[in-house]
Design a protein around this motif. Structure first.
Motif, short mmCIF file in Angstrom:
data_model
loop_
_atom_site.label_atom_id
_atom_site.label_comp_id
_atom_site.label_asym_id
_atom_site.label_seq_id
_atom_site.Cartn_x
_atom_site.Cartn_y
_atom_site.Cartn_z
N GLN A 1 -8.67 -17.49 -17.02
CA GLN A 1 -9.72 -17.19 -16.06
C GLN A 1 -9.23 -16.13 -15.07
N ILE A 2 -10.11 -15.19 -14.72
CA ILE A 2 -9.74 -14.16 -13.76
C ILE A 2 -9.68 -14.78 -12.37
N CYS A 3 -8.51 -14.74 -11.74
CA CYS A 3 -8.36 -15.37 -10.42
C CYS A 3 -8.11 -14.35 -9.32
N GLU A 4 -7.69 -13.14 -9.67
CA GLU A 4 -7.49 -12.10 -8.66
C GLU A 4 -7.93 -10.75 -9.21
N TYR A 5 -8.47 -9.93 -8.32
CA TYR A 5 -9.00 -8.62 -8.69
C TYR A 5 -8.53 -7.60 -7.66
N MET A 6 -7.97 -6.51 -8.12
CA MET A 6 -7.53 -5.43 -7.23
C MET A 6 -8.06 -4.11 -7.77
N VAL A 7 -8.34 -3.19 -6.88
CA VAL A 7 -8.87 -1.90 -7.29
C VAL A 7 -8.20 -0.80 -6.48
N ASP A 8 -7.99 0.34 -7.12
CA ASP A 8 -7.34 1.49 -6.49
C ASP A 8 -8.15 2.72 -6.85
N ARG A 9 -8.70 3.40 -5.82
CA ARG A 9 -9.54 4.58 -6.05
C ARG A 9 -8.93 5.79 -5.38
N PRO A 10 -9.09 6.97 -5.99
CA PRO A 10 -8.62 8.19 -5.33
C PRO A 10 -9.34 8.39 -4.00
N GLY A 11 -8.57 8.71 -2.98
CA GLY A 11 -9.17 8.93 -1.67
C GLY A 11 -9.37 7.67 -0.85
N ARG A 12 -9.23 6.50 -1.48
CA ARG A 12 -9.40 5.24 -0.75
C ARG A 12 -8.23 4.31 -1.02
N GLU A 13 -7.04 4.92 -1.13
CA GLU A 13 -5.85 4.12 -1.40
C GLU A 13 -5.51 3.25 -0.20
N LEU A 14 -4.95 2.08 -0.47
CA LEU A 14 -4.45 1.24 0.61
C LEU A 14 -3.23 1.91 1.23
N LEU A 15 -3.09 1.76 2.53
CA LEU A 15 -1.96 2.36 3.23
C LEU A 15 -0.78 1.40 3.37
N SER A 16 -1.04 0.10 3.31
CA SER A 16 0.02 -0.89 3.55
C SER A 16 1.22 -0.63 2.65
N GLY A 17 2.40 -0.58 3.28
CA GLY A 17 3.64 -0.35 2.55
C GLY A 17 4.03 1.10 2.44
N SER A 18 3.07 2.01 2.62
CA SER A 18 3.36 3.43 2.47
C SER A 18 4.09 3.97 3.71
N ILE A 19 4.93 4.98 3.50
CA ILE A 19 5.75 5.57 4.56
C ILE A 19 5.26 6.98 4.87
N PHE A 20 5.19 7.31 6.16
CA PHE A 20 4.67 8.60 6.61
C PHE A 20 5.63 9.26 7.59
N VAL A 21 5.61 10.59 7.61
CA VAL A 21 6.12 11.32 8.76
C VAL A 21 5.02 11.28 9.81
N LEU B 1 8.47 10.74 13.84
CA LEU B 1 9.11 9.49 13.42
C LEU B 1 8.73 9.18 11.99
N LEU B 2 9.62 8.53 11.27
CA LEU B 2 9.26 7.96 9.98
C LEU B 2 8.72 6.56 10.25
N VAL B 3 7.49 6.30 9.82
CA VAL B 3 6.87 5.00 10.06
C VAL B 3 6.29 4.46 8.76
N GLN B 4 6.18 3.13 8.70
CA GLN B 4 5.64 2.46 7.51
C GLN B 4 4.47 1.58 7.93
N VAL B 5 3.40 1.64 7.17
CA VAL B 5 2.20 0.86 7.49
C VAL B 5 2.43 -0.61 7.13
#
Length: 477
Positions: free
Chosen positions: A22-42, A89-93
């Motif tokens: 049975q499908i219990c979890e669903y995740m989606v990733d679209r161009p231009g609407r990526e999740l930021l959590s975990g990503s690192i930025f200048v 600064l280098l920061v991470q979401v």
């Protein structure tokens, strides 16, 4: 045991988790609407809020990110003495942007693996308290022998089920990944340094590797990436050309179900799920017992069945924050307590942290769930704007036309949807055209959503427009 299904042939990437087929979890990733959590930025410090002891950081996104003083490991003084406006600064979401609030970030950078986490500025090695003392000391000593300068890391609980050399090799791989990502960075303007993609990375790391039986992909390139990034799961990866063929339902059908507010259960019970900006409200309805008086034991039976389905829907739709559930009423307090305990047991299957608070004084069950991403409804559907029903539109149209009594125009041309035209005939017994001084011409047009005043002016001008359009009109309205 779990299977992960990854569908990446289409531009929209989809990740699904199957438990007991049975499908219990669903995740989606679209161009231009990526999740930021975990990503690192200048990031660039835009301004400092002394009262909040926080800084607003430009990371190149629509909204500035929010950096609290306690998310700066080296901060020993107030934030205005720790960072300066204009500084990079280098920061991470660590938390996604919600509503008008920007993302929350930290300067305590991490690159996560399956068994350990690499910290380029961590300065020490930490080990999960759930590992035995002997193993903890051994793994810690092995990692301390290879870290350099400001490097650090965290050994995760999952390392207890893997050989030490695998953990060490993963640490080296994460260090290599970090150095490769940092080399191209030359500019100091806000920009992403490293993206922690929800598919496949966050999806695979969410679960204990020992609980995964299969990771099924539909593209060879994706399988190759996972093997390189997570070598220890290579034997679990398989390729299926059409992954939807092994799913209980197609992805499009799943999406259609996820945005529906009503979920019908086999026992005649319905769940009505209404997400709002402040919370998610779930109502339990039982049509099987409609018009009947339920005993407490009957209500408890229905409520436990509903609780199972609710916990599954919360997880599948990824609802988070405050969640209120209106179960069928039970007068026995002991049964209410049993229902709360039952719901707590159901939520333990969800790896996203949940907390069942109990019953409120109004008889609603209150629970919270950690927010890690947008819900399926937020991702898949557009906000519904308030809209008038057909009856309201008829009366609004009547008032608008009556207001033309004070206009100097001789004639009015109005286009109206045929369904609204029929509704007007049922609701209004007297003619609107007899109440206004203008000559009123009406044409029916299915392309008009309700009605539209197309033209007002001299009668000759309106008649000429009608003649050009060759549209049948009615002047008794």
């Amino acid at each position: 045991m779990r299977k992960i299904i990854i569908h990446t042939k289409s531009t929209e990437k989809t990740g699904l988790v199957l438990e007991n087929q049975q499908i219990c979890e669903y995740m989606v990733d679209r161009p231009g609407r990526e999740l930021l959590s975990g990503s690192i930025f200048v990031g660039k410090v835009e301004n400092i809020h002394r009262g909040m002891q926080a800084a607003f950081i430009d990371i190149g996104e629509e909204k500035n990110a929010f950096l609290k003083r306690d998310q700066i490991p080296w901060a020993k003084e107030k934030i205005e003495q720790t960072v300066q406006e204009g500084q990079t600064l280098l920061v991470q979401v660590i938390r996604e942007a919600v509503g008008e609030k920007g993302a929350q970030v930290t300067t305590d950078l991490t690159l996560p693996g399956l068994y350990c986490i690499y910290q380029p500025l961590g300065r020490k090695i930490s080990v999960s308290k759930k590992l035995g003392d002997d193993l903890s000391e051994f793994v810690k000593a092995e990692l301390e022998a290879i870290v350099n300068g400001e490097e650090g890391g965290i050994v995760r609980t999952a390392a207890g089920n893997e050989k030490t050399e695998v953990v060490i090799e993963e640490f080296r791989l994460l260090r290599k990944l970090w150095r490769e990502q940092m080399q191209p960075i030359r500019k100091k303007s806000p920009q992403p340094v490293w993206r922690d993609h929800i598919i496949p990375d966050q999806l695979i790391r969410k679960f204990p590797i020992s609980s995964l039986t299969d990771i099924i992909v539909d593209e060879v390139e994706m399988g190759r990436y996972i093997k390189e990034r997570y070598p220890s799961v290579a034997n679990k990866i398989s390729w299926v050309k059409e992954v939807e063929s092994i799913l209980p339902s197609g992805i499009n059908e799943l999406q259609e179900a996820l945005i529906q507010p009503v979920v019908k259960l086999e026992n005649g019970v319905e769940l009505v799920i209404e997400p709002t900006e402040a919370m998610t409200v779930i109502d339990v309805n039982s049509h099987r017992f409609k018009g009947k008086s339920l005993s407490d034991s009957q209500a408890f039976e229905v409520n436990t069945q509903a609780a199972k389905a609710i916990s599954k829907q919360i997880r599948l739709r990824n609802h988070s924050g405050i969640i209120l559930v209106d179960f069928l009423n039970m007068k026995n307090p002991s049964l209410e307590k049993k229902l709360v305990d039952f719901m707590r047991k159901q939520t333990r299957e969800d790896l996203t942290k949940s907390n069942v608070m109990g019953m409120t004084r109004l008889g609603l069950m209150e629970l919270t769930r950690k927010r890690d991403a947008l819900s399926s409804v937020q991702v898949l559907s557009k906000p519904c704007l308030p809209a008038f029903d057909s009856e309201a539109m008829v009366y609004r149209m009547e008032r608008e036309l009556l207001a033309y009594s004070s206009h100097p125009a001789e004639a009015i041309l109005i286009a109206i949807n045929p369904q609204l035209y029929e509704m007007k005939k049922r609701l209004l017994s007297s003619l609107i055209s007899s109440k206004i001084p203008q000559e009123l011409f009406v044409r029916q047009d299915a392309d008009v959503s309700d009605y539209q005043i197309e033209l007002e002016g001299s009668e000759n001008m309106v008649l000429e427009a009608i003649h050009r359009r060759k549209a049948p009109v009615d002047n008794l309205f």
